[in-house]
Write a protein that holds these residues in place. Structure first.
Motif, PDB file in Angstrom:
ATOM      1  N   PHE A   1       0.834  -1.206   0.000  1.00  0.00           N
ATOM      2  CA  PHE A   1       0.000   0.000   0.000  1.00  0.00           C
ATOM      3  C   PHE A   1       0.868   1.254   0.000  1.00  0.00           C
ATOM      4  CE2 PHE A   1      -2.201   3.484   2.094  1.00  0.00           C
ATOM      5  CZ  PHE A   1      -3.433   3.489   1.454  1.00  0.00           C
ATOM      6  N   ARG A   2       1.837   1.315   0.892  1.00  0.00           N
ATOM      7  CA  ARG A   2       2.658   2.520   0.989  1.00  0.00           C
ATOM      8  C   ARG A   2       3.488   2.736  -0.272  1.00  0.00           C
ATOM      9  NH1 ARG A   2       3.665   0.247   5.559  1.00  0.00           N
ATOM     10  NH2 ARG A   2       5.843  -0.130   4.995  1.00  0.00           N
ATOM     11  N   CYS A   3       3.972   1.644  -0.868  1.00  0.00           N
ATOM     12  CA  CYS A   3       4.754   1.751  -2.096  1.00  0.00           C
ATOM     13  C   CYS A   3       3.958   2.463  -3.181  1.00  0.00           C
ATOM     14  CB  CYS A   3       5.173   0.359  -2.568  1.00  0.00           C
ATOM     15  SG  CYS A   3       6.142   0.355  -4.090  1.00  0.00           S
ATOM     16  N   VAL A   4       2.676   2.129  -3.291  1.00  0.00           N
ATOM     17  CA  VAL A   4       1.827   2.739  -4.318  1.00  0.00           C
ATOM     18  C   VAL A   4       1.339   4.119  -3.874  1.00  0.00           C
ATOM     19  CG1 VAL A   4      -0.370   2.512  -5.556  1.00  0.00           C
ATOM     20  CG2 VAL A   4       1.115   0.517  -5.263  1.00  0.00           C
ATOM     21  N   ALA A   5       0.897   4.236  -2.616  1.00  0.00           N
ATOM     22  CA  ALA A   5       0.318   5.492  -2.133  1.00  0.00           C
ATOM     23  C   ALA A   5       1.345   6.620  -2.084  1.00  0.00           C
ATOM     24  CB  ALA A   5      -0.292   5.285  -0.749  1.00  0.00           C
ATOM     25  N   PHE A   6       2.589   6.276  -1.774  1.00  0.00           N
ATOM     26  CA  PHE A   6       3.621   7.305  -1.630  1.00  0.00           C
ATOM     27  C   PHE A   6       4.303   7.665  -2.947  1.00  0.00           C
ATOM     28  CE2 PHE A   6       4.655   6.185   3.091  1.00  0.00           C
ATOM     29  CZ  PHE A   6       3.345   6.499   3.440  1.00  0.00           C
ATOM     30  N   GLU A   7       3.958   6.976  -4.015  1.00  0.00           N
ATOM     31  CA  GLU A   7       4.617   7.216  -5.297  1.00  0.00           C
ATOM     32  C   GLU A   7       4.465   8.680  -5.722  1.00  0.00           C
ATOM     33  OE1 GLU A   7       4.611   5.464  -9.893  1.00  0.00           O
ATOM     34  OE2 GLU A   7       3.117   4.800  -8.442  1.00  0.00           O
TER      35      GLU A   7
ATOM     36  N   ARG B   1       8.617  10.759  -0.583  1.00  0.00           N
ATOM     37  CA  ARG B   1       8.779  10.152   0.734  1.00  0.00           C
ATOM     38  C   ARG B   1       9.160   8.687   0.585  1.00  0.00           C
ATOM     39  NH1 ARG B   1       4.101   9.833   5.463  1.00  0.00           N
ATOM     40  NH2 ARG B   1       5.244   8.469   6.897  1.00  0.00           N
ATOM     41  N   SER B   2      10.086   8.221   1.424  1.00  0.00           N
ATOM     42  CA  SER B   2      10.495   6.820   1.353  1.00  0.00           C
ATOM     43  C   SER B   2       9.357   5.918   1.817  1.00  0.00           C
ATOM     44  CB  SER B   2      11.732   6.581   2.225  1.00  0.00           C
ATOM     45  OG  SER B   2      11.444   6.841   3.582  1.00  0.00           O
ATOM     46  N   VAL B   3       9.323   4.723   1.269  1.00  0.00           N
ATOM     47  CA  VAL B   3       8.258   3.774   1.604  1.00  0.00           C
ATOM     48  C   VAL B   3       8.354   3.328   3.058  1.00  0.00           C
ATOM     49  CG1 VAL B   3       7.323   1.487   1.090  1.00  0.00           C
ATOM     50  CG2 VAL B   3       8.024   2.981  -0.779  1.00  0.00           C
ATOM     51  N   GLY B   4       9.567   3.124   3.554  1.00  0.00           N
ATOM     52  CA  GLY B   4       9.733   2.663   4.923  1.00  0.00           C
ATOM     53  C   GLY B   4       9.300   1.219   5.084  1.00  0.00           C
ATOM     54  N   SER B   5       9.144   0.810   6.314  1.00  0.00           N
ATOM     55  CA  SER B   5       8.768  -0.574   6.629  1.00  0.00           C
ATOM     56  C   SER B   5       7.618  -0.600   7.614  1.00  0.00           C
ATOM     57  CB  SER B   5       9.964  -1.323   7.220  1.00  0.00           C
ATOM     58  OG  SER B   5       9.564  -2.565   7.762  1.00  0.00           O
ATOM     59  N   GLU B   6       6.714  -1.533   7.397  1.00  0.00           N
ATOM     60  CA  GLU B   6       5.600  -1.730   8.324  1.00  0.00           C
ATOM     61  C   GLU B   6       6.117  -2.002   9.737  1.00  0.00           C
ATOM     62  OE1 GLU B   6       1.258  -2.162   8.797  1.00  0.00           O
ATOM     63  OE2 GLU B   6       2.531  -1.319   7.228  1.00  0.00           O
ATOM     64  N   LEU B   7       7.263  -2.660   9.823  1.00  0.00           N
ATOM     65  CA  LEU B   7       7.818  -3.032  11.131  1.00  0.00           C
ATOM     66  C   LEU B   7       8.247  -1.813  11.952  1.00  0.00           C
ATOM     67  CD1 LEU B   7       9.976  -6.125  10.107  1.00  0.00           C
ATOM     68  CD2 LEU B   7       7.809  -6.137  11.330  1.00  0.00           C
TER      69      LEU B   7
END
Length: 434
Positions: free
Chosen positions: A411-417, A421-427
């Motif tokens: 989700f973040r990979c697509v939403a942040f495109e 902003r870096s995608v980061g990690s869910e962790l």
């Protein structure tokens, strides 16, 4: 301690949701409200408009005390599994006294009677449904007529068992037309499934319903800033225009958060995932897709045969739709493929009694007594720090949590495109604390 449970998507949080929160507190007299909320993907088989932590903060600022994530496996499943996952999560906390849900009907007794009848699943009932289906009726119409035919729905035998509930009068028979109306409305359907899940678990949690006000679930238009409208109407307005040009009938607290999100990112929609979905489908075209949750052989073959006509996520859903498979079910199936949700994942989840952990998305500092009580009483662990989850959960429980991690990362990979902003990690994500 009285604790009210709410199951929601808050996609996004609007005035109708705020009304439901306030009325639930009045109706139940609860000291705290726990919300079980879908994460970054929702039950209609689509991404949420904005990320789960922002939506959790909306809920907290508007009256919720604790927000837990409904695992992805259930958040993007049919009403039956959506309800079972969410209800089981609330039940396993061992502190929830009430489950409050919105409904078009607004009256708990009839929904409880229907849920009790559906839970029986007698041979006569199944045969009656098949008979009406063969006669050309739709499934909802057939189900309503089967219920009316096999169960009079006026018998004391279907009195639900919660001690704090009033007994059924047994004087009114629900007609096929009334049943069809009840079972054709989305929130009534979900409410009935919540009650069925409570019955299946023999839970002491008491179901209560609040009548839905304003626009219907499927209404696509905003009538004014002060009128309750559907979440769909807000999403559609934001897809067509910028937030500055759009009247948003939302509480100020949630509107502020949504506008802040929109200043950095665009509103997320299914078509944003077209490229990643096509790549996934293309990679697995030779082997097919039957291993994925809810994907039958017929659909797998149709996807393979039509893949060369792929022109976007939503377009492909329309292309694959048939009389027996709705757009929403197709969309869910494609999302299961995209997120690597396999049939064996659901089998594992069932073996673990559906819910083996409770992930905290956010809480209010004033709810610390609630959190302490949950830690003492719950039959499942609370996950507040994702980095520590692997060592604190069983291997199988962590295997299911990894599905949420994977979904969040996609989700973040697509939403942040395009945002820089870096995608980061869910962790690395922490709960929202107010």
């Amino acid at each position: 301690m009285k604790v009210n449970g709410i199951i929601a998507e808050y996609n996004p949080f609007h005035k109708g949701h705020q009304y439901h929160l306030k009325e639930s507190l009045c109706l139940t007299g609860a000291d705290y409200t726990i919300v079980v909320m879908s994460g970054n993907f929702v039950q209609r088989g689509a991404p949420a408009l904005l990320d789960k932590h922002t939506r959790a903060e909306m809920a907290l600022r508007c009256g919720a005390d604790l927000v837990l994530e409904l695992p992805t496996l259930y958040a993007v499943s049919s009403a039956e599994y959506f309800a079972m996952g969410a209800v089981t999560l609330l039940d396993k906390l061992e502190v929830v006294t009430h489950l409050s849900f919105g409904s078009e009907h607004g009256e708990t007794e009839s929904l409880c009677r229907i849920a009790a009848c559906l839970s029986e699943e007698s041979a006569e009932y199944s045969a009656s449904i098949r008979h009406f289906l063969k006669s050309g009726l739709t499934y909802p119409e057939s189900r309503a007529r089967a219920l009316a035919e096999v169960h009079a729905l006026s018998s004391q035998d279907y009195m639900y068992s919660w001690e704090t509930s009033a007994p059924l009068s047994g004087n009114e028979m629900l007609s096929p037309e009334t049943l069809n109306s009840l079972l054709s409305s989305p929130n009534n359907i979900l409410g009935t499934e919540y009650i069925r899940a409570l019955l299946k678990r023999k839970s002491s949690v008491v179901p209560v319903t609040i009548k839905r006000l304003g626009a219907g679930y499927h209404d696509e238009f905003i009538s004014g800033s002060d009128s309750p409208c559907s979440a769909l109407a807000i999403r559609q307005a934001l897809y067509k225009a910028s937030p500055e040009e759009t009247v948003l009938p939302m509480p100020p607290e949630s509107e502020m958060l949504l506008r802040a999100w929109m200043r950095e990112y665009r509103p997320v929609c299914s078509d944003d995932f077209s490229s990643v979905l096509y790549y996934k489908l293309l990679r697995e075209k030779e082997t097919g897709y039957e291993k994925y949750l809810d994907v039958p052989a017929e659909l797998s073959n149709r996807i393979r045969n039509q893949l060369n006509r792929f022109a976007g996520y939503e377009n492909f859903c329309h292309l694959l739709k048939t009389k027996n498979m709705t757009y929403t079910r197709i969309s869910r199936c494609l999302l299961h493929i995209l997120l690597d949700l396999e049939k064996e994942n659901m089998l594992l989840a069932k073996a673990l009694d559906y819910i083996p952990y409770a992930r905290v998305l956010g809480f209010r500092r004033t709810a610390k007594p609630l959190l302490s009580t949950i830690r003492k009483c719950a039959s499942i662990p609370l996950v507040t720090k994702m980095a520590d989850a692997e060592k604190n959960l069983s291997a199988d429980a962590y295997r299911l949590l990894k599905q949420d991690i994977h979904a969040g990362d996609i989700f973040r990979c697509v939403a942040f495109e395009g945002s820089g902003r870096s995608v980061g990690s869910e962790l690395s994500l922490s709960p929202v604390i107010l």
